[in-house]
Design a protein around this motif. Structure first.
Motif, PDB file in Angstrom:
ATOM      1  N   ARG A  20     -75.496 -79.329  30.331  1.00  0.00           N
ATOM      2  CA  ARG A  20     -74.021 -79.331  31.478  1.00  0.00           C
ATOM      3  C   ARG A  20     -73.311 -77.922  31.150  1.00  0.00           C
ATOM      4  O   ARG A  20     -73.003 -77.215  31.881  1.00  0.00           O
ATOM      5  CB  ARG A  20     -73.252 -80.452  31.105  1.00  0.00           C
ATOM      6  CG  ARG A  20     -72.047 -80.567  31.986  1.00  0.00           C
ATOM      7  CD  ARG A  20     -71.214 -81.736  31.941  1.00  0.00           C
ATOM      8  NE  ARG A  20     -70.871 -82.342  30.704  1.00  0.00           N
ATOM      9  CZ  ARG A  20     -69.880 -81.792  29.889  1.00  0.00           C
ATOM     10  NH1 ARG A  20     -69.032 -80.968  30.178  1.00  0.00           N
ATOM     11  NH2 ARG A  20     -69.496 -82.370  28.792  1.00  0.00           N
ATOM     12  N   ILE A  21     -72.815 -77.638  29.903  1.00  0.00           N
ATOM     13  CA  ILE A  21     -72.120 -76.352  29.739  1.00  0.00           C
ATOM     14  C   ILE A  21     -72.845 -75.144  30.119  1.00  0.00           C
ATOM     15  O   ILE A  21     -72.249 -74.263  30.744  1.00  0.00           O
ATOM     16  CB  ILE A  21     -71.887 -76.256  28.000  1.00  0.00           C
ATOM     17  CG1 ILE A  21     -71.000 -77.493  27.663  1.00  0.00           C
ATOM     18  CG2 ILE A  21     -71.019 -74.900  27.919  1.00  0.00           C
ATOM     19  CD1 ILE A  21     -69.755 -77.413  27.874  1.00  0.00           C
ATOM     20  N   ARG A  22     -74.273 -75.138  29.996  1.00  0.00           N
ATOM     21  CA  ARG A  22     -74.993 -73.983  30.414  1.00  0.00           C
ATOM     22  C   ARG A  22     -75.066 -73.751  31.673  1.00  0.00           C
ATOM     23  O   ARG A  22     -75.203 -72.708  32.328  1.00  0.00           O
ATOM     24  CB  ARG A  22     -76.579 -74.210  29.603  1.00  0.00           C
ATOM     25  CG  ARG A  22     -76.658 -73.419  28.176  1.00  0.00           C
ATOM     26  CD  ARG A  22     -78.016 -73.569  27.810  1.00  0.00           C
ATOM     27  NE  ARG A  22     -78.241 -72.980  26.603  1.00  0.00           N
ATOM     28  CZ  ARG A  22     -79.084 -72.916  25.696  1.00  0.00           C
ATOM     29  NH1 ARG A  22     -79.771 -74.279  25.905  1.00  0.00           N
ATOM     30  NH2 ARG A  22     -79.252 -72.451  24.460  1.00  0.00           N
ATOM     31  N   VAL A  80     -75.174 -82.415  26.399  1.00  0.00           N
ATOM     32  CA  VAL A  80     -73.966 -81.712  26.833  1.00  0.00           C
ATOM     33  C   VAL A  80     -74.119 -80.349  26.796  1.00  0.00           C
ATOM     34  O   VAL A  80     -73.661 -79.567  27.747  1.00  0.00           O
ATOM     35  CB  VAL A  80     -72.802 -82.058  25.641  1.00  0.00           C
ATOM     36  CG1 VAL A  80     -71.738 -81.124  25.790  1.00  0.00           C
ATOM     37  CG2 VAL A  80     -72.514 -83.455  25.800  1.00  0.00           C
ATOM     38  N   LEU A  81     -75.024 -79.758  25.997  1.00  0.00           N
ATOM     39  CA  LEU A  81     -75.428 -78.327  26.134  1.00  0.00           C
ATOM     40  C   LEU A  81     -75.965 -78.072  27.525  1.00  0.00           C
ATOM     41  O   LEU A  81     -75.793 -76.808  27.873  1.00  0.00           O
ATOM     42  CB  LEU A  81     -76.304 -77.867  24.937  1.00  0.00           C
ATOM     43  CG  LEU A  81     -76.677 -76.413  24.694  1.00  0.00           C
ATOM     44  CD1 LEU A  81     -75.490 -75.598  24.419  1.00  0.00           C
ATOM     45  CD2 LEU A  81     -77.680 -76.206  23.851  1.00  0.00           C
ATOM     46  N   GLU A 106     -77.680 -88.508  18.076  1.00  0.00           N
ATOM     47  CA  GLU A 106     -76.792 -87.718  18.167  1.00  0.00           C
ATOM     48  C   GLU A 106     -77.173 -86.229  18.602  1.00  0.00           C
ATOM     49  O   GLU A 106     -76.588 -85.381  19.293  1.00  0.00           O
ATOM     50  CB  GLU A 106     -76.071 -87.333  16.782  1.00  0.00           C
ATOM     51  CG  GLU A 106     -75.135 -88.628  16.472  1.00  0.00           C
ATOM     52  CD  GLU A 106     -74.318 -88.444  15.171  1.00  0.00           C
ATOM     53  OE1 GLU A 106     -74.678 -87.305  14.483  1.00  0.00           O
ATOM     54  OE2 GLU A 106     -73.238 -89.076  15.193  1.00  0.00           O
ATOM     55  N   PHE A 107     -78.354 -85.868  18.257  1.00  0.00           N
ATOM     56  CA  PHE A 107     -79.337 -84.785  18.813  1.00  0.00           C
ATOM     57  C   PHE A 107     -79.422 -84.703  20.324  1.00  0.00           C
ATOM     58  O   PHE A 107     -79.079 -83.688  20.866  1.00  0.00           O
ATOM     59  CB  PHE A 107     -80.458 -84.709  18.011  1.00  0.00           C
ATOM     60  CG  PHE A 107     -81.282 -83.515  18.100  1.00  0.00           C
ATOM     61  CD1 PHE A 107     -82.488 -84.074  18.945  1.00  0.00           C
ATOM     62  CD2 PHE A 107     -81.333 -82.283  17.801  1.00  0.00           C
ATOM     63  CE1 PHE A 107     -83.304 -82.738  19.580  1.00  0.00           C
ATOM     64  CE2 PHE A 107     -81.824 -81.195  18.250  1.00  0.00           C
ATOM     65  CZ  PHE A 107     -83.150 -81.223  19.030  1.00  0.00           C
ATOM     66  N   LYS A 155     -75.921 -84.153  22.051  1.00  0.00           N
ATOM     67  CA  LYS A 155     -75.402 -82.846  22.032  1.00  0.00           C
ATOM     68  C   LYS A 155     -76.149 -81.976  22.947  1.00  0.00           C
ATOM     69  O   LYS A 155     -75.670 -81.042  23.443  1.00  0.00           O
ATOM     70  CB  LYS A 155     -75.485 -82.204  20.522  1.00  0.00           C
ATOM     71  CG  LYS A 155     -74.569 -83.038  19.554  1.00  0.00           C
ATOM     72  CD  LYS A 155     -73.144 -83.144  20.060  1.00  0.00           C
ATOM     73  CE  LYS A 155     -72.327 -83.963  18.987  1.00  0.00           C
ATOM     74  NZ  LYS A 155     -71.995 -85.195  19.362  1.00  0.00           N
TER      75      LYS A 155
END
Lengths: 230, 254
Positions: free
Chosen positions: A82-84, A79-80, A72-73, A76
Motif C-alpha cells: 500500500r505504501i509503495r 502494508v508495504l 506478521e510477515f 507487513k
C-alpha cells in the motif's frame, strides 16, 4: 518414506478451530480463544486474527510460532504494498500473495500454518473468503473451516448457510456451530472471537462464550463437588 | 576468468583529492542544486511539505509526477535532485519502515528512518564501482505527537531543522524562512502552510498548478492538498500582500 509421511500428517488437523462464512454483503471470520500446547490451555483470550489492511484479514491456526511469524510477515508486506503503490492489495491479491509465500516457506522449512482469509473488495463491492492450508492450497469458498472441529460443522453449514443471511442470522449460525462443538467435540472450546468485514472494513472483535451442554439424563451433582467449583 | 570482469569495478569512484575534498560528493550536491525546490516547515502541531512542480509537457499526465512520497503512515518526505536516485532510496526507506515494525512492533521515529536513509547515502560515498546518490531529502513526521523535520544530503549527513528548503534557489527560500519563521507565525495549520507557500513563492512562479503540497497534522494521516485548496492559500497570501502594499502607500512619510 517415513519422514515425508510425517510432514504430510503433521499439520492435517489441530485442536484449534477456525471458521469463515461468506454472505452477500459481508464475511464472518471466527477462531477459538484457546491458547496452549497439547493438553494444556494456557490462556483463554489468544489472538488468532491478523488484519492485513483495512479490508482484508485472516484467522490463523497451526504450529505455535510458525503462525505468528508467518502472519506478521504477510501483514507487513501487505502494508508495504500500500505504501509503495498508493492503494491496498485487493483481498484476492492478498490471498494469492499469501498462498505463494506459504508455498515458498514450506519449501524452506516445516511450516504448519492454516488460515482463512476474508475480505471485502472495494472496487467490485464483493466479499470474498479464501481457504488456505499449510501445503499452499488455495480455494475460494462460500464457507470454510480448519481443525478437528471442522468435521462437526461442515454438515451444519451445508444445511443451514444461505448467502442472503443478515449479520444477526450469521451470528446465530456461528452459535449453532459452536454449540455443536461443545456437545460432540471432545476438546473443550468454550470461547470464540469473531469478526465481520463489510464495505466499512473490519468491525470490532466480538466474543462468544458457550456453556457446557446440559446433561442428557437427570442427574444431581455431588454436593462436595459443587462446593469446590463454587 | 570470472575475476577479469570483476576487476573493472574494483576501484572506488569517490576518492579524496589532495586537499581533502570528495569531489563526487560535491558534484552530487551540485546535482541537488539543479533540482526543483522543496520547502518544509515544522509548525506547532503540523508539518508541511511544499514542492515546486515543474511545468509539464502538454501531453504528459500530471498525476505521474510525484515529488512528495510517504514512507509510512506517519512519515513522509520531499526531495530535490535526481528523481531516479530518490526512488531507490525511498523504496529502501519504505522497506525499512515495515521491517522495523516487524522486528520491534513499533513504528519508526522520524530520526531513525532519516538516519537509515543517510546511512545508505554515506555507504555509497565509500563503495567501489558506485557513485553517490544525487538527492537531498526533507523528512517530516511526528514522534509521540512531537513534530519533526530532518534534512539529508548526498554526503550522508542529516540535521534537524525548524524549517528548510533544498534544490534550486534554496538559499533564497531559507533566507526568507529565517526572516519570517517565528513561534507565533507557525501556531496553526493554516499559518504553517502559508509560511511554506510564501517561501516557495519567493522562487516559483505564482500559481497553484506549480505547487505540490502535503500536510501532516498531529494524530492525523498525511493529507495531499489539491489544486483548489492550494489556490485558496495563494489568493490569501496575495490579498495580504496587497493590503500591506496599500498600508505602506497610505503611511505618511516622516
Amino acid at each position: 518414506t517415513n519422514k515425508s509421511l510425517s510432514y504430510f500428517a503433521a499439520g492435517r488437523t489441530t485442536m484449534e478451530y477456525l471458521i469463515g462464512m461468506k454472505f452477500n454483503n459481508f464475511v464472518l471470520l471466527s477462531h477459538d480463544n484457546n491458547g496452549g500446547r497439547d493438553i494444556l490451555v494456557m490462556k483463554q483470550d489468544q489472538q488468532k486474527f491478523f488484519i492485513l489492511d483495512e479490508y482484508a484479514g485472516m484467522v490463523v491456526s497451526g504450529e505455535a510460532g510458525d503462525t505468528v511469524y508467518f502472519s506478521e510477515f504477510i501483514q507487513k508486506n501487505v502494508v508495504l504494498y500500500r505504501i509503495r503503490n498508493g492503494y491496498s492489495m485487493s483481498p484476492s491479491a492478498a490471498a494469492n500473495y499469501t498462498r505463494h509465500e506459504l508455498a515458498e516457506a514450506l519449501r524452506q522449512k516445516v511450516n504448519i500454518v492454516n488460515l482463512l482469509l476474508g475480505g471485502y473488495d472495494k472496487t467490485s463491492n464483493t466479499p470474498s473468503l479464501y481457504f488456505m492450508d499449510y501445503l499452499g492450497t488455495l480455494a475460494e469458498v462460500p464457507y470454510g473451516s480448519h481443525g478437528y472441529g471442522s468435521y462437526f460443522t461442515y454438515s451444519l453449514l451445508d444445511r443451514l448457510h444461505r448467502p442472503d443471511m443478515t449479520q444477526v442470522e450469521a451470528e446465530d449460525l456461528l452459535l449453532k456451530c459452536v454449540v455443536e462443538l461443545q456437545k460432540r467435540f471432545a476438546i473443550n472450546l468454550p470461547s470464540f472471537s469473531y469478526y465481520f468485514v463489510d464495505q466499512n472494513g473490519f468491525g470490532e472483535k466480538k466474543v462468544l462464550t458457550v456453556p457446557p451442554p446440559p446433561l442428557t439424563t437427570a442427574r444431581a451433582f455431588h454436593p462436595a463437588a459443587v462446593e469446590v467449583m463454587e | 576468468m570470472a575475476d577479469v570482469g570483476a576487476g573493472k569495478y574494483d576501484s572506488a569512484l569517490t576518492v579524496f583529492s589532495p586537499d581533502g575534498h570528495l569531489f563526487q560528493v560535491e558534484y552530487a550536491q551540485e546535482a541537488v542544486k539543479k533540482g526543483s525546490t522543496a520547502v518544509a516547515v515544522r509548525g506547532k502541531d503540523t508539518v508541511v511539505l511544499a514542492v515546486e512542480k515543474r511545468a509539464l509537457a502538454k501531453l504528459q499526465d500530471a498525476r505521474t509526477v510525484r515529488k512528495i512520497c510517504s514512507l509510512d503512515d506517519h512519515v513522509c518526505l520531499a526531495f530535490a535532485g535526481l528523481t531516479a536516485d530518490a526512488r531507490v532510496l525511498v523504496n529502501k526507506g519504505r522497506l525499512e519502515c515495515q521491517s522495523h515494525r516487524l522486528t520491534v512492533e513499533d513504528p519508526v521515529t522520524v530520526e531513525y528512518i532519516t538516519r537509515y536513509v543517510a546511512k545508505v547515502c554515506q555507504r555509497y560515498t565509500q563503495r567501489s564501482g558506485a557513485r553517490p546518490f544525487g538527492v537531498s531529502f526533507l523528512v517530516v513526521g511526528f514522534d509521540q505527537g512531537i513534530p519533526k523535520l530532518y534534512q539529508t544530503e548526498p554526503a550522508g549527513t542529516y540535521h534537524e531543522w525548524k524549517a528548510n528548503a533544498t534544490g534550486r534557489n534554496a538559499k533564497t527560500v531559507r533566507e526568507f524562512l529565517e526572516k519570517y519563521y517565528t513561534e507565533e507565525s507557525i501556531q496553526t495549520r493554516d499559518e504553517a502552510i502559508i509560511l511554506a507557500v510564501r517561501g516557495l513563492l519567493e522562487v516559483v512562479q505564482s500559481g497553484s498548478k506549480n505547487i505540490e503540497l502535503a500536510v501532516i497534522e498531529k494524530g492525523k494521516k498525511i493529507e495531499f492538498l489539491d489544486t483548489d485548496q492550494i489556490e485558496k492559500y495563494i489568493q490569501h497570501i496575495e490579498k495580504v500582500r496587497e493590503e500591506e502594499a496599500e498600508k505602506k502607500k497610505k503611511k505618511p512619510h516622516p
